[in-house]
Design a protein around this motif. Structure first.
Motif, PDB file in Angstrom:
ATOM      1  N   MET A  77       0.867  -1.344  -0.010  1.00  0.00           N
ATOM      2  CA  MET A  77       0.040   0.106  -0.142  1.00  0.00           C
ATOM      3  C   MET A  77       0.850   1.306   0.178  1.00  0.00           C
ATOM      4  SD  MET A  77      -2.903   1.229   2.645  1.00  0.00           S
ATOM      5  CE  MET A  77      -3.700  -0.571   2.583  1.00  0.00           C
ATOM      6  N   THR A  78       0.586   2.278  -0.715  1.00  0.00           N
ATOM      7  CA  THR A  78       1.328   3.383  -0.874  1.00  0.00           C
ATOM      8  C   THR A  78       0.977   4.392   0.085  1.00  0.00           C
ATOM      9  OG1 THR A  78      -0.275   4.694  -2.277  1.00  0.00           O
ATOM     10  CG2 THR A  78       1.474   3.076  -3.483  1.00  0.00           C
ATOM     11  N   ASP A  79       1.779   5.419   0.478  1.00  0.00           N
ATOM     12  CA  ASP A  79       1.433   6.441   1.537  1.00  0.00           C
ATOM     13  C   ASP A  79       0.070   7.021   1.214  1.00  0.00           C
ATOM     14  OD1 ASP A  79       3.781   5.698   2.652  1.00  0.00           O
ATOM     15  OD2 ASP A  79       4.867   7.597   2.128  1.00  0.00           O
ATOM     16  N   ALA A  80      -0.045   7.228   0.139  1.00  0.00           N
ATOM     17  CA  ALA A  80      -1.619   7.908  -0.419  1.00  0.00           C
ATOM     18  C   ALA A  80      -2.570   7.171  -0.295  1.00  0.00           C
ATOM     19  CB  ALA A  80      -1.424   8.366  -1.856  1.00  0.00           C
ATOM     20  N   GLU A  81      -2.349   5.779  -0.442  1.00  0.00           N
ATOM     21  CA  GLU A  81      -3.511   4.461  -0.359  1.00  0.00           C
ATOM     22  C   GLU A  81      -3.603   4.451   1.349  1.00  0.00           C
ATOM     23  OE1 GLU A  81      -3.050   1.947  -4.181  1.00  0.00           O
ATOM     24  OE2 GLU A  81      -1.667   1.650  -2.657  1.00  0.00           O
ATOM     25  N   GLY A  82      -2.575   4.491   2.030  1.00  0.00           N
ATOM     26  CA  GLY A  82      -2.924   4.533   3.343  1.00  0.00           C
ATOM     27  C   GLY A  82      -3.490   5.431   4.221  1.00  0.00           C
ATOM     28  N   ALA A  83      -3.265   6.842   3.516  1.00  0.00           N
ATOM     29  CA  ALA A  83      -3.847   8.125   4.049  1.00  0.00           C
ATOM     30  C   ALA A  83      -5.376   7.848   3.760  1.00  0.00           C
ATOM     31  CB  ALA A  83      -3.178   9.384   3.485  1.00  0.00           C
ATOM     32  N   VAL A  84      -5.874   7.660   2.531  1.00  0.00           N
ATOM     33  CA  VAL A  84      -7.250   7.527   2.334  1.00  0.00           C
ATOM     34  C   VAL A  84      -7.774   6.355   3.202  1.00  0.00           C
ATOM     35  CG1 VAL A  84      -7.218   6.056   0.309  1.00  0.00           C
ATOM     36  CG2 VAL A  84      -9.055   7.777   0.649  1.00  0.00           C
ATOM     37  N   MET A  85      -7.046   5.227   3.584  1.00  0.00           N
ATOM     38  CA  MET A  85      -7.898   4.306   4.238  1.00  0.00           C
ATOM     39  C   MET A  85      -7.809   4.633   5.571  1.00  0.00           C
ATOM     40  SD  MET A  85      -8.586   1.921   2.109  1.00  0.00           S
ATOM     41  CE  MET A  85      -9.333   1.006   3.258  1.00  0.00           C
ATOM     42  N   ALA A  86      -6.959   5.321   6.104  1.00  0.00           N
ATOM     43  CA  ALA A  86      -7.082   6.058   7.462  1.00  0.00           C
ATOM     44  C   ALA A  86      -8.329   6.925   7.529  1.00  0.00           C
ATOM     45  CB  ALA A  86      -5.830   6.815   7.830  1.00  0.00           C
ATOM     46  N   ARG A  87      -8.512   7.694   6.554  1.00  0.00           N
ATOM     47  CA  ARG A  87      -9.862   8.568   6.649  1.00  0.00           C
ATOM     48  C   ARG A  87     -11.322   7.613   6.387  1.00  0.00           C
ATOM     49  NH1 ARG A  87      -6.116  11.500   3.545  1.00  0.00           N
ATOM     50  NH2 ARG A  87      -6.929  11.230   1.796  1.00  0.00           N
ATOM     51  N   HIS A  88     -10.857   6.496   5.640  1.00  0.00           N
ATOM     52  CA  HIS A  88     -12.230   5.699   5.470  1.00  0.00           C
ATOM     53  C   HIS A  88     -12.333   5.194   6.864  1.00  0.00           C
ATOM     54  CE1 HIS A  88     -14.542   2.239   3.993  1.00  0.00           C
ATOM     55  NE2 HIS A  88     -13.369   1.475   4.436  1.00  0.00           N
ATOM     56  N   PHE A  89     -11.174   4.604   7.482  1.00  0.00           N
ATOM     57  CA  PHE A  89     -11.273   3.997   8.970  1.00  0.00           C
ATOM     58  C   PHE A  89     -12.071   4.894  10.029  1.00  0.00           C
ATOM     59  CE2 PHE A  89      -9.972   3.131  13.161  1.00  0.00           C
ATOM     60  CZ  PHE A  89     -10.424   1.877  13.207  1.00  0.00           C
ATOM     61  N   ALA A  90     -11.719   6.354   9.936  1.00  0.00           N
ATOM     62  CA  ALA A  90     -12.106   7.404  10.780  1.00  0.00           C
ATOM     63  C   ALA A  90     -13.738   7.522  10.395  1.00  0.00           C
ATOM     64  CB  ALA A  90     -11.571   8.745  10.776  1.00  0.00           C
ATOM     65  N   HIS A  91     -14.116   7.430   9.087  1.00  0.00           N
ATOM     66  CA  HIS A  91     -15.455   7.485   8.787  1.00  0.00           C
ATOM     67  C   HIS A  91     -16.413   6.257   9.330  1.00  0.00           C
ATOM     68  CE1 HIS A  91     -18.958   8.071   6.268  1.00  0.00           C
ATOM     69  NE2 HIS A  91     -18.906   6.892   5.782  1.00  0.00           N
ATOM     70  N   CYS A  92     -15.695   5.121   9.130  1.00  0.00           N
ATOM     71  CA  CYS A  92     -16.433   3.939   9.842  1.00  0.00           C
ATOM     72  C   CYS A  92     -16.455   3.985  11.164  1.00  0.00           C
ATOM     73  CB  CYS A  92     -15.839   2.634   9.367  1.00  0.00           C
ATOM     74  SG  CYS A  92     -15.732   2.466   7.449  1.00  0.00           S
ATOM     75  N   GLN A  93     -15.454   4.351  11.944  1.00  0.00           N
ATOM     76  CA  GLN A  93     -15.493   4.510  13.234  1.00  0.00           C
ATOM     77  C   GLN A  93     -16.729   5.473  13.768  1.00  0.00           C
ATOM     78  OE1 GLN A  93     -13.679   2.878  15.597  1.00  0.00           O
ATOM     79  NE2 GLN A  93     -14.863   3.670  17.291  1.00  0.00           N
ATOM     80  N   ALA A  94     -16.717   6.720  13.156  1.00  0.00           N
ATOM     81  CA  ALA A  94     -17.774   7.780  13.401  1.00  0.00           C
ATOM     82  C   ALA A  94     -19.309   7.062  13.172  1.00  0.00           C
ATOM     83  CB  ALA A  94     -17.536   8.998  12.457  1.00  0.00           C
ATOM     84  N   LEU A  95     -19.374   6.310  12.071  1.00  0.00           N
ATOM     85  CA  LEU A  95     -20.765   5.456  12.006  1.00  0.00           C
ATOM     86  C   LEU A  95     -20.920   4.710  13.093  1.00  0.00           C
ATOM     87  CD1 LEU A  95     -20.302   4.774   8.133  1.00  0.00           C
ATOM     88  CD2 LEU A  95     -21.905   6.477   9.103  1.00  0.00           C
ATOM     89  N   ALA A  96     -19.801   3.903  13.687  1.00  0.00           N
ATOM     90  CA  ALA A  96     -20.105   2.941  14.704  1.00  0.00           C
ATOM     91  C   ALA A  96     -20.540   3.706  15.984  1.00  0.00           C
ATOM     92  CB  ALA A  96     -18.921   2.196  14.763  1.00  0.00           C
ATOM     93  N   GLU A  97     -19.909   4.910  16.072  1.00  0.00           N
ATOM     94  CA  GLU A  97     -20.186   5.680  17.405  1.00  0.00           C
ATOM     95  C   GLU A  97     -21.531   6.574  17.155  1.00  0.00           C
ATOM     96  OE1 GLU A  97     -16.730   8.407  17.501  1.00  0.00           O
ATOM     97  OE2 GLU A  97     -15.346   6.581  18.128  1.00  0.00           O
ATOM     98  N   GLU A  98     -21.882   6.737  16.228  1.00  0.00           N
ATOM     99  CA  GLU A  98     -23.310   7.378  16.123  1.00  0.00           C
ATOM    100  C   GLU A  98     -24.384   6.386  16.034  1.00  0.00           C
ATOM    101  OE1 GLU A  98     -23.003   9.129  11.936  1.00  0.00           O
ATOM    102  OE2 GLU A  98     -21.521  10.542  12.505  1.00  0.00           O
ATOM    103  N   GLY A  99     -24.175   4.924  16.001  1.00  0.00           N
ATOM    104  CA  GLY A  99     -24.886   3.927  16.146  1.00  0.00           C
ATOM    105  C   GLY A  99     -25.403   3.384  14.703  1.00  0.00           C
ATOM    106  N   ALA A 100     -25.155   3.947  13.528  1.00  0.00           N
ATOM    107  CA  ALA A 100     -25.458   3.629  12.295  1.00  0.00           C
ATOM    108  C   ALA A 100     -24.512   2.402  11.718  1.00  0.00           C
ATOM    109  CB  ALA A 100     -25.481   4.615  11.250  1.00  0.00           C
TER     110      ALA A 100
END
Length: 92
Positions: free
Chosen positions: A1-24
């Motif tokens: 995984m490139t640095d750019a791919e890793g960065a977008v995956m980190a943002r994707h992970f944060a999005h998923c984490q926020a969805l879990a915390e929101e209850g969706a």
């Protein structure tokens, strides 16, 4: 995984984490398929339009990285006893 791919995956992970915390978001994680890895997410949404809005906010979509979602309805779910009553942050 490139640095750019890793960065977008980190943002994707944060999005998923926020969805879990929101209850969706019920559960998210990678699937190590021998033919190639992919991710699985279980999301509770009022209807398909609400689900589309959730998916459209994901950085892997908004930033145009070529990711896509396949939506498959799951009208019922069986959970391990006690799992539904635990806060999303405690579910692993």
């Amino acid at each position: 995984m490139t640095d750019a791919e890793g960065a977008v995956m980190a943002r994707h992970f944060a999005h998923c984490q926020a969805l879990a915390e929101e209850g969706a978001g019920i559960a998210f994680g990678p699937v190590l398929d021998p033919s190639g890895p992919w991710g699985l997410g279980l999301i509770e949404a009022e209807d398909e339009a609400a689900l589309d809005a959730i998916l459209a906010r994901d950085p892997v979509i908004t930033e145009g990285h070529g990711f896509r979602y396949e939506k498959i309805a799951m009208p019922n779910i069986i959970l391990r006893p006690g799992l539904a009553s635990r806060p999303a942050a405690d579910v692993s």
